[in-house]
Design a protein around this motif. Structure first.
Motif, PDB file in Angstrom:
ATOM      1  N   GLY A  53      45.447  41.206  -8.255  1.00 55.69           N
ATOM      2  CA  GLY A  53      44.910  42.474  -7.780  1.00 55.69           C
ATOM      3  C   GLY A  53      43.407  42.433  -7.608  1.00 55.69           C
ATOM      4  O   GLY A  53      42.792  43.392  -7.147  1.00 55.69           O
ATOM      5  N   LEU A  54      42.785  41.327  -7.992  1.00 54.06           N
ATOM      6  CA  LEU A  54      41.349  41.088  -7.811  1.00 54.06           C
ATOM      7  C   LEU A  54      41.112  39.595  -7.909  1.00 54.06           C
ATOM      8  O   LEU A  54      42.035  38.817  -8.160  1.00 54.06           O
ATOM      9  CB  LEU A  54      40.521  41.865  -8.835  1.00 54.06           C
ATOM     10  N   THR A  55      39.869  39.173  -7.700  1.00 53.26           N
ATOM     11  CA  THR A  55      39.558  37.743  -7.676  1.00 53.26           C
ATOM     12  C   THR A  55      38.603  37.367  -8.807  1.00 53.26           C
ATOM     13  O   THR A  55      38.041  38.244  -9.488  1.00 53.26           O
ATOM     14  CB  THR A  55      38.889  37.352  -6.344  1.00 53.26           C
ATOM     15  N   HIS A  56      38.404  36.056  -8.977  1.00 50.13           N
ATOM     16  CA  HIS A  56      37.445  35.624 -10.000  1.00 50.13           C
ATOM     17  C   HIS A  56      36.041  36.133  -9.686  1.00 50.13           C
ATOM     18  O   HIS A  56      35.234  36.325 -10.596  1.00 50.13           O
ATOM     19  CB  HIS A  56      37.448  34.087 -10.131  1.00 50.13           C
ATOM     20  N   ALA A  57      35.754  36.374  -8.396  1.00 51.48           N
ATOM     21  CA  ALA A  57      34.452  36.923  -8.026  1.00 51.48           C
ATOM     22  C   ALA A  57      34.318  38.364  -8.525  1.00 51.48           C
ATOM     23  O   ALA A  57      33.259  38.763  -9.034  1.00 51.48           O
ATOM     24  CB  ALA A  57      34.274  36.866  -6.508  1.00 51.48           C
ATOM     25  N   ASP A  58      35.389  39.152  -8.390  1.00 45.23           N
ATOM     26  CA  ASP A  58      35.376  40.525  -8.905  1.00 45.23           C
ATOM     27  C   ASP A  58      35.177  40.533 -10.417  1.00 45.23           C
ATOM     28  O   ASP A  58      34.406  41.336 -10.956  1.00 45.23           O
ATOM     29  CB  ASP A  58      36.707  41.225  -8.580  1.00 45.23           C
ATOM     30  N   ILE A  59      35.877  39.645 -11.091  1.00 42.67           N
ATOM     31  CA  ILE A  59      35.789  39.583 -12.554  1.00 42.67           C
ATOM     32  C   ILE A  59      34.399  39.143 -12.982  1.00 42.67           C
ATOM     33  O   ILE A  59      33.809  39.687 -13.924  1.00 42.67           O
ATOM     34  CB  ILE A  59      36.865  38.624 -13.110  1.00 42.67           C
ATOM     35  N   GLY A  60      33.847  38.153 -12.297  1.00 40.86           N
ATOM     36  CA  GLY A  60      32.502  37.693 -12.616  1.00 40.86           C
ATOM     37  C   GLY A  60      31.468  38.790 -12.453  1.00 40.86           C
ATOM     38  O   GLY A  60      30.553  38.926 -13.273  1.00 40.86           O
ATOM     39  N   GLY A  61      31.620  39.606 -11.409  1.00 40.57           N
ATOM     40  CA  GLY A  61      30.708  40.720 -11.211  1.00 40.57           C
ATOM     41  C   GLY A  61      30.821  41.746 -12.327  1.00 40.57           C
ATOM     42  O   GLY A  61      29.819  42.315 -12.775  1.00 40.57           O
ATOM     43  N   THR A  62      32.058  41.983 -12.785  1.00 47.33           N
ATOM     44  CA  THR A  62      32.281  42.924 -13.891  1.00 47.33           C
ATOM     45  C   THR A  62      31.641  42.412 -15.173  1.00 47.33           C
ATOM     46  O   THR A  62      31.058  43.184 -15.946  1.00 47.33           O
ATOM     47  CB  THR A  62      33.792  43.151 -14.104  1.00 47.33           C
ATOM     48  N   VAL A  63      31.747  41.106 -15.421  1.00 47.85           N
ATOM     49  CA  VAL A  63      31.116  40.513 -16.606  1.00 47.85           C
ATOM     50  C   VAL A  63      29.597  40.702 -16.530  1.00 47.85           C
ATOM     51  O   VAL A  63      28.955  41.084 -17.522  1.00 47.85           O
ATOM     52  CB  VAL A  63      31.454  39.016 -16.726  1.00 47.85           C
ATOM     53  N   ALA A  64      29.009  40.450 -15.362  1.00 48.26           N
ATOM     54  CA  ALA A  64      27.560  40.599 -15.199  1.00 48.26           C
ATOM     55  C   ALA A  64      27.126  42.030 -15.486  1.00 48.26           C
ATOM     56  O   ALA A  64      26.089  42.268 -16.115  1.00 48.26           O
ATOM     57  CB  ALA A  64      27.140  40.183 -13.787  1.00 48.26           C
TER      58      ALA A  64
END
Length: 291
Positions: free
Chosen positions: A186-197
């Protein structure tokens, strides 16, 4: 493949937000580097609050590889010698590097390869910043260093079996693994990385650039374009003997990044020059630290 995500998107975002936080010093330093109106005094004071960071910074500034004879004994001199953006990248590298050493076979990374590509992307981003006639923010190197951190979160959350299944699904359906992530998670590693940031309190420009590093269209900001371009270049910087399939993939990437080059007012000759310069700097860094 079904268009309905097979996992709970909210659960993934919660996992991203729960990643061990960065020290307040690092988040503050990132904010200062991203602020064009901050000064050396503020950055120096922030670094000085972290004893281990201060020691590491002085060691790096006094590295023989820098070719300087005078010894750096103050944080201020170290910041001036290395530059604020390099100080921030080094700080984050010391805090997150060990987390990015694990193998990620689903993405084609053996142990240490994800970190190598991340460092290569950070170096390329700094070279892009120096070559582009469009102003690129100083935090671009840090954004490039962290651009694939979402893969680490996926690996910790799901483990090897699920990620291997993800890679198999991409291969079977003939789709890009990023698109497969979007369908399955439902999302990508890029989305997750942005959330972590964002959870780490890093500047919004860094979070957005991480989220957009697989995009290539004219609406991107210079920092997002530079990170996306650096990501594409990192494969060539770290690859010495490519097989035919890898070479074909590299050629495809060069074509795909054309919009990014346009945003940064660079051309394909610049692309090759930046890769060559970045590879030299990457090799020097690897020799210096025995990587």
């Amino acid at each position: 493949m079904t268009a309905t995500p097979l996992v709970d998107r909210a659960d993934l975002l919660t996992a991203a937000e729960a990643v061990e936080p960065l020290p307040h010093t690092v988040a503050r330093l990132a904010t200062l580097v991203a602020d064009p109106y901050s000064d050396i005094r503020e950055i120096t004071e922030t670094v000085s609050l972290d004893v281990s960071l201060t020691a590491d910074l002085l060691r790096r500034a006094n590295s023989a590889a820098l070719g300087r004879r005078s010894t750096v004994t103050s944080v201020r001199d170290a910041v001036v010698r290395l530059g604020p953006s390099t100080v921030l990248s080094l700080t984050l590298a010391s805090r997150v590097g060990s987390r990015m050493l694990q193998p990620m076979p689903a993405y084609g990374f053996k142990r240490g390869a994800l970190w190598e590509r991340s460092v290569a992307a950070s170096i390329a981003a700094e070279v892009i910043r120096s070559r582009s006639t469009v102003p690129v923010p100083a935090e671009v190197g840090t954004a490039a260093l962290l651009h694939d951190f979402g893969m680490v979160v996926l690996g910790q959350h799901f483990g090897k079996h699920i990620l291997d299944t993800l890679a198999l699904a991409a291969e079977t359906d003939g789709t890009d693994i990023v698109e497969t992530e979007r369908v399955v998670f439902g999302l990508t590693h890029a989305d997750i990385g942005g959330t972590v940031a964002e959870a780490w309190g890093l500047p919004r420009t860094i979070a957005v650039a991480i989220r957009e590093h697989h995009e290539a269209h004219e609406g991107l900001s210079p920092v997002s374009a530079a990170v996306g371009l650096a990501c594409a270049m990192s494969y060539e910087i770290t690859t010495r003997e490519a097989d035919p399939e890898e070479l074909e993939s590299m050629v495809a990437r060069r074509h795909e990044v054309t919009p990014l080059l346009g945003i940064l007012r660079l051309d394909h000759d610049d692309y090759h020059d930046i890769v060559a310069t970045s590879r030299e700097r990457y090799d020097e860094l690897a020799d210096r630290y025995g990587a």
